[in-house]
Design an enzyme around this catalytic site. Structure first.
Site, PDB file in Angstrom:
ATOM      1  N   ARG A 223      -3.979 -10.287   4.912  1.00 48.59           N
ATOM      2  CA  ARG A 223      -4.269 -10.415   2.980  1.00 48.59           C
ATOM      3  C   ARG A 223      -2.917  -9.225   2.288  1.00 48.59           C
ATOM      4  NH1 ARG A 223      -5.968  -6.355  -1.045  1.00 48.59           N
ATOM      5  NH2 ARG A 223      -7.771  -6.970  -2.564  1.00 48.59           N
TER       6      ARG A 223
ATOM      7  N   LYS B 172       1.092  -1.420   0.114  1.00 54.29           N
ATOM      8  CA  LYS B 172       0.072  -0.192   0.005  1.00 54.29           C
ATOM      9  C   LYS B 172       0.978   1.105   0.212  1.00 54.29           C
ATOM     10  CE  LYS B 172      -3.983  -1.694   1.054  1.00 54.29           C
ATOM     11  NZ  LYS B 172      -5.575  -2.358   1.806  1.00 54.29           N
TER      12      LYS B 172
HETATM   13  N1  HH2 Z   1      -7.999  -3.416  -0.106  1.00 52.92           N
HETATM   14  C1  HH2 Z   1      -8.427  -3.780  -1.554  1.00 52.92           C
HETATM   15  C2  HH2 Z   1      -8.693  -3.596  -2.113  1.00 52.92           C
HETATM   16  N2  HH2 Z   1      -9.801  -4.592  -1.565  1.00 52.92           N
HETATM   17  N3  HH2 Z   1     -10.592  -5.155   1.306  1.00 52.92           N
HETATM   18  C3  HH2 Z   1     -10.056  -5.696   2.391  1.00 52.92           C
HETATM   19  N4  HH2 Z   1     -11.069  -6.619   2.810  1.00 52.92           N
HETATM   20  N5  HH2 Z   1      -8.586  -4.275   2.979  1.00 52.92           N
HETATM   21  C4  HH2 Z   1      -8.464  -4.040   2.140  1.00 52.92           C
HETATM   22  O1  HH2 Z   1      -7.021  -3.178   2.981  1.00 52.92           O
HETATM   23  C5  HH2 Z   1      -8.098  -4.140   1.040  1.00 52.92           C
HETATM   24  C6  HH2 Z   1      -9.513  -4.952   0.294  1.00 52.92           C
HETATM   25  C7  HH2 Z   1      -6.797  -2.843  -2.436  1.00 52.92           C
HETATM   26  O2  HH2 Z   1      -6.242  -3.643  -2.588  1.00 52.92           O
HETATM   27  P1  HH2 Z   1      -5.640  -4.260  -4.362  1.00 52.92           P
HETATM   28  O3  HH2 Z   1      -6.750  -4.985  -4.303  1.00 52.92           O
HETATM   29  O4  HH2 Z   1      -3.937  -4.777  -4.357  1.00 52.92           O
HETATM   30  O5  HH2 Z   1      -6.626  -2.837  -4.959  1.00 52.92           O
HETATM   31  P2  HH2 Z   1      -7.362  -2.323  -5.867  1.00 52.92           P
HETATM   32  O6  HH2 Z   1      -8.385  -2.461  -4.965  1.00 52.92           O
HETATM   33  O7  HH2 Z   1      -6.823  -1.257  -6.252  1.00 52.92           O
HETATM   34  O8  HH2 Z   1      -7.600  -4.178  -6.977  1.00 52.92           O
END
Ligand code: HH2
Length: 282
Positions: A259, A219
């Site tokens: 995660r 992040k």
């Molecule tokens: N962060 C992201 C997406 N989903 N779900 C939970 N429960 N907690 C989080 O911190 C969280 C999440 C963002 O990360 P990522 O999926 O890699 O990116 P993007 O939302 O740009 O697809």
């Protein structure tokens, strides 16, 4: 099997991220193709993922919204393909109850919702009916604007009371208490100092009887922290060491799941950490 039971068997769980999106902040576009996403999922399973989290809409600030049909078309075939060959839990990362329903029909058993089942008034009822695990995440504002000026009087107290309130609502709607996970939402409407305060408060956040997920992988706050030290990790793929440091700290403080994008490295770190901590991590 519920995630809590899986945790009771295995100890801290690793949730591997599979983004089927063109614009995710850390791996956008790489796995948009269904076959590529399934290949990536297989790699994460081989690397030691306990749970896979499938997302079809990026929550990155400024990301393009995705229609319901498009989100279903991206995620459902991936879920079908994975659940046909793997019996571990698969999670759908969506704020739309309609997508969650289709994902569960395809074999998902966990609904990961960055709006803590608050996007639609009927989300709570749908979650109870689906009968799986839910992950309730805190976010201030909405993805498009959440990083413009996040403000809290007391970030830990506010996030904590929000999460406990949402969890109690989910329980009242009929979701079994041990299936309700909470997550402080690192980077979702938070400055660097807000994120650090929440990570430091892991023990407190984990003390409410609801299992805690910590999700800090790659992040942006890591880059902000490193900039203070004069280092440049503007490329999200260069934030692995920091991501592992945060997640080990969280697990030591009582988080039951992390995660991550980099499952093999997290698995290795957890194995060493567990060996050093004897049996105290269960
Ligand atoms: N962060 C992201 C997406 N989903 N779900 C939970 N429960 N907690 C989080 O911190 C969280 C999440 C963002 O990360 P990522 O999926 O890699 O990116 P993007 O939302 O740009 O697809």
């Amino acid at each position: 099997m519920s995630l809590s039971r899986l945790h009771a068997e295995k100890g801290p769980l690793i949730m591997g991220v599979v983004n089927v999106t063109p614009d995710s902040f850390s791996d956008g576009g790489r796995f948009l193709d269904v076959a590529a996403a399934v290949r990536h999922a297989r790699e994460l399973i081989a690397a030691g993922a306990d749970v896979l989290d499938i997302g079809g809409e990026s929550t990155r600030p400024g990301a393009q919204p995705v229609t319901l049909g498009e989100e279903i078309d991206r995620t459902v075939p991936v879920i079908q393909a994975i659940t046909a060959e793997w019996d571990g839990p698969v999670s759908i990362d969506t704020l739309k109850p309609e997508v969650a329903e289709e994902a569960f029909k395809a074999g998902a058993g966990v609904w990961n919702d960055v709006t803590a089942l608050g996007h639609e008034v009927w989300s709570l009822e749908v979650a109870a009916r689906l009968g799986g695990d839910v992950i309730l995440m805190h976010m201030q504002g909405e993805p498009r604007t959440m990083q413009s000026n996040p403000y809290y009087e007391d970030v830990v107290a506010e996030v904590e009371s929000y999460l406990v309130d949402r969890a109690e609502l989910a329980a009242r709607a009929g979701v079994p208490r041990d299936r309700i996970w909470i997550d402080p939402g690192i980077g979702f409407g938070k400055t660097l100092d807000h994120n650090l305060a929440l990570i430091r408060a892991t023990q407190r956040l984990a003390s409410h009887g609801f299992p805690l997920l910590m999700a800090a992988s790659r992040k942006r706050f890591i880059a902000a922290l490193e900039e203070r030290e004069g280092a440049d990790v503007s490329d999200a793929e260069h934030r692995l060491g920091a991501s592992i440091a945060v997640h080990l700290h969280a697990v030591a403080g009582g988080a039951k799941m992390v995660r991550v994008h980099d499952v093999a490295e997290m698995r290795q770190a957890l194995r060493v950490w567990k060996a050093l901590s004897c049996t105290s991590l269960r």
